[in-house]
Motif scaffolding. Structure first.
Motif, mmCIF file in Angstrom:
data_model
loop_
_atom_site.group_PDB
_atom_site.id
_atom_site.type_symbol
_atom_site.label_atom_id
_atom_site.label_comp_id
_atom_site.label_asym_id
_atom_site.label_seq_id
_atom_site.Cartn_x
_atom_site.Cartn_y
_atom_site.Cartn_z
ATOM 1 N N THR A 305 3.412 7.325 11.649
ATOM 2 C CA THR A 305 4.245 8.011 10.667
ATOM 3 C C THR A 305 3.513 8.018 9.335
ATOM 4 O O THR A 305 2.898 7.023 8.948
ATOM 5 N N VAL A 306 3.607 9.155 8.656
ATOM 6 C CA VAL A 306 2.898 9.327 7.389
ATOM 7 C C VAL A 306 3.851 9.923 6.372
ATOM 8 O O VAL A 306 4.501 10.933 6.634
ATOM 9 N N GLY A 307 3.918 9.289 5.184
ATOM 10 C CA GLY A 307 4.672 9.855 4.096
ATOM 11 C C GLY A 307 6.081 9.304 3.984
ATOM 12 O O GLY A 307 6.451 8.345 4.653
ATOM 13 N N PRO A 308 6.850 9.933 3.079
ATOM 14 C CA PRO A 308 6.521 11.148 2.318
ATOM 15 C C PRO A 308 5.543 10.874 1.172
ATOM 16 O O PRO A 308 5.253 9.731 0.845
ATOM 17 N N PHE A 309 5.042 11.949 0.593
ATOM 18 C CA PHE A 309 4.160 11.880 -0.574
ATOM 19 C C PHE A 309 2.924 11.017 -0.313
ATOM 20 O O PHE A 309 2.546 10.193 -1.143
ATOM 21 N N ALA A 310 2.285 11.212 0.840
ATOM 22 C CA ALA A 310 1.060 10.484 1.143
ATOM 23 C C ALA A 310 -0.116 11.456 1.160
ATOM 24 O O ALA A 310 0.047 12.660 1.396
ATOM 25 N N ARG A 311 -1.300 10.908 0.942
ATOM 26 C CA ARG A 311 -2.513 11.715 0.992
ATOM 27 C C ARG A 311 -3.540 11.033 1.885
ATOM 28 O O ARG A 311 -3.908 9.885 1.642
ATOM 29 N N LEU A 312 -3.968 11.756 2.925
ATOM 30 C CA LEU A 312 -5.024 11.273 3.801
ATOM 31 C C LEU A 312 -6.260 12.135 3.581
ATOM 32 O O LEU A 312 -6.217 13.355 3.759
ATOM 33 N N ARG A 313 -7.348 11.481 3.213
ATOM 34 C CA ARG A 313 -8.587 12.178 2.879
ATOM 35 C C ARG A 313 -9.604 12.019 4.001
ATOM 36 O O ARG A 313 -9.387 11.268 4.947
ATOM 37 N N PRO A 314 -10.752 12.725 3.895
ATOM 38 C CA PRO A 314 -11.724 12.690 4.996
ATOM 39 C C PRO A 314 -12.126 11.275 5.391
ATOM 40 O O PRO A 314 -12.370 10.414 4.553
ATOM 41 N N GLY A 315 -12.189 11.058 6.700
ATOM 42 C CA GLY A 315 -12.572 9.762 7.239
ATOM 43 C C GLY A 315 -11.417 8.820 7.485
ATOM 44 O O GLY A 315 -11.627 7.692 7.949
ATOM 45 N N ALA A 316 -10.194 9.259 7.207
ATOM 46 C CA ALA A 316 -9.024 8.421 7.498
ATOM 47 C C ALA A 316 -8.726 8.481 8.994
ATOM 48 O O ALA A 316 -8.522 9.555 9.559
ATOM 49 N N GLU A 317 -8.709 7.306 9.632
ATOM 50 C CA GLU A 317 -8.446 7.203 11.069
ATOM 51 C C GLU A 317 -7.266 6.260 11.269
ATOM 52 O O GLU A 317 -7.353 5.069 10.984
ATOM 53 N N LEU A 318 -6.157 6.811 11.767
ATOM 54 C CA LEU A 318 -4.947 6.028 11.970
ATOM 55 C C LEU A 318 -4.722 5.823 13.463
ATOM 56 O O LEU A 318 -4.607 6.794 14.220
ATOM 57 N N ALA A 319 -4.664 4.569 13.896
ATOM 58 C CA ALA A 319 -4.394 4.262 15.302
ATOM 59 C C ALA A 319 -2.904 4.438 15.596
ATOM 60 O O ALA A 319 -2.108 4.804 14.724
ATOM 61 N N GLU A 320 -2.519 4.156 16.825
ATOM 62 C CA GLU A 320 -1.127 4.340 17.242
ATOM 63 C C GLU A 320 -0.184 3.426 16.459
ATOM 64 O O GLU A 320 -0.523 2.286 16.122
ATOM 65 N N GLU A 321 0.992 3.990 16.163
ATOM 66 C CA GLU A 321 2.089 3.272 15.509
ATOM 67 C C GLU A 321 1.746 2.786 14.096
ATOM 68 O O GLU A 321 2.408 1.893 13.567
ATOM 69 N N VAL A 322 0.744 3.345 13.477
ATOM 70 C CA VAL A 322 0.467 3.035 12.061
ATOM 71 C C VAL A 322 1.542 3.669 11.198
ATOM 72 O O VAL A 322 2.010 4.778 11.480
ATOM 73 N N HIS A 323 1.918 2.973 10.135
ATOM 74 C CA HIS A 323 2.868 3.535 9.172
ATOM 75 C C HIS A 323 2.211 3.635 7.802
ATOM 76 O O HIS A 323 1.754 2.634 7.253
ATOM 77 N N ILE A 324 2.173 4.860 7.274
ATOM 78 C CA ILE A 324 1.693 5.112 5.911
ATOM 79 C C ILE A 324 2.877 5.601 5.102
ATOM 80 O O ILE A 324 3.477 6.629 5.435
ATOM 81 N N GLY A 325 3.228 4.887 4.041
ATOM 82 C CA GLY A 325 4.427 5.217 3.285
ATOM 83 C C GLY A 325 4.176 6.129 2.103
ATOM 84 O O GLY A 325 3.146 6.805 2.003
ATOM 85 N N ASN A 326 5.108 6.132 1.173
ATOM 86 C CA ASN A 326 5.052 7.067 0.056
ATOM 87 C C ASN A 326 4.012 6.634 -0.984
ATOM 88 O O ASN A 326 3.819 5.463 -1.259
ATOM 89 N N PHE A 327 3.340 7.639 -1.524
ATOM 90 C CA PHE A 327 2.332 7.451 -2.569
ATOM 91 C C PHE A 327 1.227 6.494 -2.121
ATOM 92 O O PHE A 327 0.796 5.623 -2.874
ATOM 93 N N VAL A 328 0.793 6.689 -0.891
ATOM 94 C CA VAL A 328 -0.350 5.954 -0.339
ATOM 95 C C VAL A 328 -1.490 6.945 -0.136
ATOM 96 O O VAL A 328 -1.281 8.054 0.367
#
Length: 448
Positions: A305-328
């Motif tokens: 899950t990603v966000g809300p208000f998240a930014r993933l830039r080049p080279g970001a690799e998220l494995a299974e069940e990773v959580h990226i929250g707001n303003f990350v």
């Protein structure tokens, strides 16, 4: 049959009113020419040749980035499409097969259309379309599928201009025959240019066959102005949204989601409103992207899950069940399975082990003003809120950092690291300071 592509990308595009070559203007996050290359690559061509002219240095760099296997040839003088193809032909030396000539400013032709064109048994096959408003398109003079000749608008009679079957410019021809026909082109026409389309009449004069293959007019849309580019972007986004929905993607508000040419979304991906995909994004099945996220050059695995208000830039690799929250923000970082990064955090040039929790306000301090440095965090670690990780640094598996710490040395597995100044409390001092400051402010007011 072996296939080769020639993509014409030498034009200046004066009506774009731009210092940038026309084919480098972006549609769906990619240069215009990249769309033609992507469609042509569906045929698995043996050779790909791009003809550059105006802004050749910039075009060459962009082509090398988009398709490193493509070969660049230069058209130093723009003397027409026939002349452009002539510059490309030496690069086809020894090639035996079908050549397709495409245009770098015509981004919507589908691979299926090109496959049908390549499969034609005619000596020369031209891609045509029925135009709603033929305007200044070249006209195809045909009887059924048999093509007699092509007439450019400037050279057409009133009777010929009334024809609605128009030329897209895309042509398929065997390599050897194409070389022969192009070598015989002249420039006795209103523009004084060498028209590639004249090879049809030349082929018929030799008793060879020429045919028309047709496609919807929308596939032949060429980009010549900023207004046309804007309309093309709207068409591109609408097509990508429809494809995503058909492929099992859920979009809460489809009209607010923006795609790039190479965006890949698995089944049962859920997209919130106002999600923007830059180039190079893959989202696997079952992942969820919340509202107002911007993603580019990243890979998101199943169940993340990603966000809300998240930014993933080049080279970001998220494995299974990773959580990226707001303003990350995540850049050039690998996050293991089940990592949680709740909010207000920057992870750059980092590797985070599975099950680790990253507290709010954490920053990997990866840049020293000259070089980038890497941060490594082991599995099941706990990074306290407002931790500054000054790279290069390693935090071991199962370790913990205290909130508000600045970590400049490696932390062993299972250890707790504190890197903050000791708190000092002065009873009553705040009251005295406020009284002194207010008195000073009153004195200044009285003096004025």
């Amino acid at each position: 049959m072996a296939i080769a592509l020639i993509v014409l990308a030498a034009g200046q595009g004066t009506r774009m009113n731009s210092d940038l070559p026309k084919v480098l203007h972006r549609l769906g996050g990619a240069p215009l020419f990249a769309h033609a290359l992507a469609a042509g690559r569906g045929l698995e061509p043996e050779r790909v040749i791009v003809v550059a002219g105006h802004g050749a240095e910039a075009v060459t760099k962009a082509v090398a980035k988009a398709d490193p296997e493509a070969q660049i040839v230069l058209q130093t003088e723009q003397l027409g499409t026939g002349h452009a193809v002539a510059q490309a032909l030496p690069a086809l030396a020894g090639f035996e097969g079908r050549v397709l000539v495409l245009y770098g400013d015509t981004p919507f032709i589908r691979p299926e259309t090109l496959e049908a064109l390549a499969a034609s048994s005619a000596d020369v096959t031209v891609l045509g379309f029925e135009a709603t408003d033929p305007g200044r398109y070249g006209r195809l003079i045909a009887e059924g599928e048999a093509l007699e000749r092509i007439v450019e608008f400037k050279d057409a009679t009133d009777q010929e201009r009334a024809i609605t079957l128009c030329n897209s410019g895309v042509i398929a021809c065997d390599a050897g025959l194409l070389s022969e026909l192009v070598a015989g082109l002249g420039n006795d026409n209103a523009a004084g240019e060498y028209y590639l389309t004249d090879i049809v009449a030349a082929a018929r004069a030799r008793g060879l066959s020429a045919e028309v293959a047709t496609c919807p007019e929308a596939e032949t849309l060429g980009i010549n102005t900023r207004a046309e580019l804007a309309r093309a972007e709207a068409l591109f986004q609408a097509r990508m949204r429809d494809e995503a929905l058909e492929n099992g993607v859920t979009m809460v508000d489809p009209g607010t989601v923006w795609f790039a040419l190479d965006t890949y979304l698995g089944r049962d991906v859920v997209l919130g409103p106002h999600v923007v995909f830059g180039p190079g994004v893959t989202v696997e099945s079952g992942a969820q992207i919340e509202a107002f996220c911007h993603l580019e050059g990243c890979h998101i695995s199943r169940g993340a899950t990603v966000g809300p208000f998240a930014r993933l830039r080049p080279g970001a690799e998220l494995a299974e069940e990773v959580h990226i929250g707001n303003f990350v923000e995540v850049k050039n970082a690998i996050l293991g399975e089940g990592v949680k990064v709740g909010h207000l955090t920057y992870l750059g040039d980092a590797e985070v082990g599975e099950g680790t929790n990253i507290g709010a306000g954490t920053i990997t301090c990866n840049y020293d003003g000259v070089f980038k440095h890497r941060t490594t965090i082991g599995a099941n670690a706990f990074i306290g809120s407002d931790t500054m990780l000054v790279a290069p640094v390693t935090v071991g598996a199962g370790a913990m950092t205290g909130s508000g710490s600045t970590i400049t040395e490696d932390v062993p597995p299972g250890a707790v690291a504190l890197g903050r100044a000791k708190q000092v409390t002065k009873p009553g001092l705040a009251t005295k300071l406020f009284e002194m400051l207010r008195a000073r402010k009153a004195a200044l007011k009285k003096g004025s």
